[in-house]
Enzyme design. Structure first.
Site, PDB file in Angstrom:
ATOM      1  N   VAL A 131       0.831  -1.205   0.000  1.00  0.00           N
ATOM      2  CA  VAL A 131       0.000   0.000   0.000  1.00  0.00           C
ATOM      3  C   VAL A 131       0.867   1.258   0.000  1.00  0.00           C
ATOM      4  CG1 VAL A 131      -1.746   1.340   1.254  1.00  0.00           C
ATOM      5  CG2 VAL A 131      -1.940  -1.162   1.142  1.00  0.00           C
ATOM      6  N   CYS A 132       1.716   1.400   1.006  1.00  0.00           N
ATOM      7  CA  CYS A 132       2.430   2.665   1.213  1.00  0.00           C
ATOM      8  C   CYS A 132       3.667   2.825   0.332  1.00  0.00           C
ATOM      9  CB  CYS A 132       2.837   2.799   2.679  1.00  0.00           C
ATOM     10  SG  CYS A 132       1.430   2.656   3.803  1.00  0.00           S
TER      11      CYS A 132
END
Length: 195
Positions: free
Chosen positions: A117-118
């Site tokens: 995600v990040c």
């Protein structure tokens, strides 16, 4: 295709969301290994005097604060960290994008949590903007091995280079015979080797 080494003179380090809560969600590799590797990268950047940009997301929520050790290792970067208010792709945050540009570097060494995600979205953006990006796979992770593998494959397919902490540090150092090389070998590499 020619090889141009990442060095302290042409690269910058980006550490994305190495927060105690976020890191606790990772199951693709052990917490302590991921933490050790992220801190090794930060220490190498300090010793080599390489620009570093830190960012966090929603520190007052489940994600938690950045690793406290980062404040000791990279105090200026820690104090200047970009605190994102929930923006998933760090490059969509104008302050983070400006901090990356302000390094003046086109080669970026990136580690983040979570990779799925990040890390993946800013890396895709950076590659699309023409940066050369080296993703340090073992200084970040994901909630599962499959999720991590998919994220790493997606970044590599987009043009990022996948690397490990030791490999990236060795490339940056270039020679263990320099004062910086000796310090990194003695303080970071040797202690991290299995006994």
């Amino acid at each position: 295709m020619s090889f141009e080494r990442y060095t302290a003179d042409n690269a910058a380090l980006l550490l994305i969301d190495h927060q105690v809560g976020t890191m606790g969600w990772v199951r693709s590799l052990p917490f302590e290994e991921m933490k050790r590797n992220a801190l090794m990268l930060a220490q190498a950047a300090r010793i080599l005097k390489m620009p570093a940009v830190l960012t966090s997301s929603m520190e007052d929520y489940a994600q938690g604060p950045l690793l406290a050790e980062l404040a000791d290792i990279l105090p200026a970067a820690f104090d200047a960290r970009v605190k994102r208010a929930g923006i998933v792709n760090a490059m969509d945050d104008p302050d983070f994008a400006a901090a990356v540009r302000a390094t003046g570097r086109k080669k970026l060494i990136v580690a983040g949590v979570t990779n799925d995600v990040c890390t993946v979205f800013p890396v895709l953006s950076l590659v699309g903007m023409g940066y050369q990006v080296q993703v340090i796979a073992d200084a970040g992770g994901s909630p599962g091995k499959l999720a991590d593998n998919m994220a790493l494959r997606r970044m590599e397919k987009a043009g990022a280079t996948l690397s490990s902490t030791n490999q990236a540090i060795a490339e940056l150092v270039g020679s263990w015979a320099t004062p910086e090389g000796r310090e990194i070998a003695q303080r970071l590499i040797m202690p991290s080797m299995p006994q």
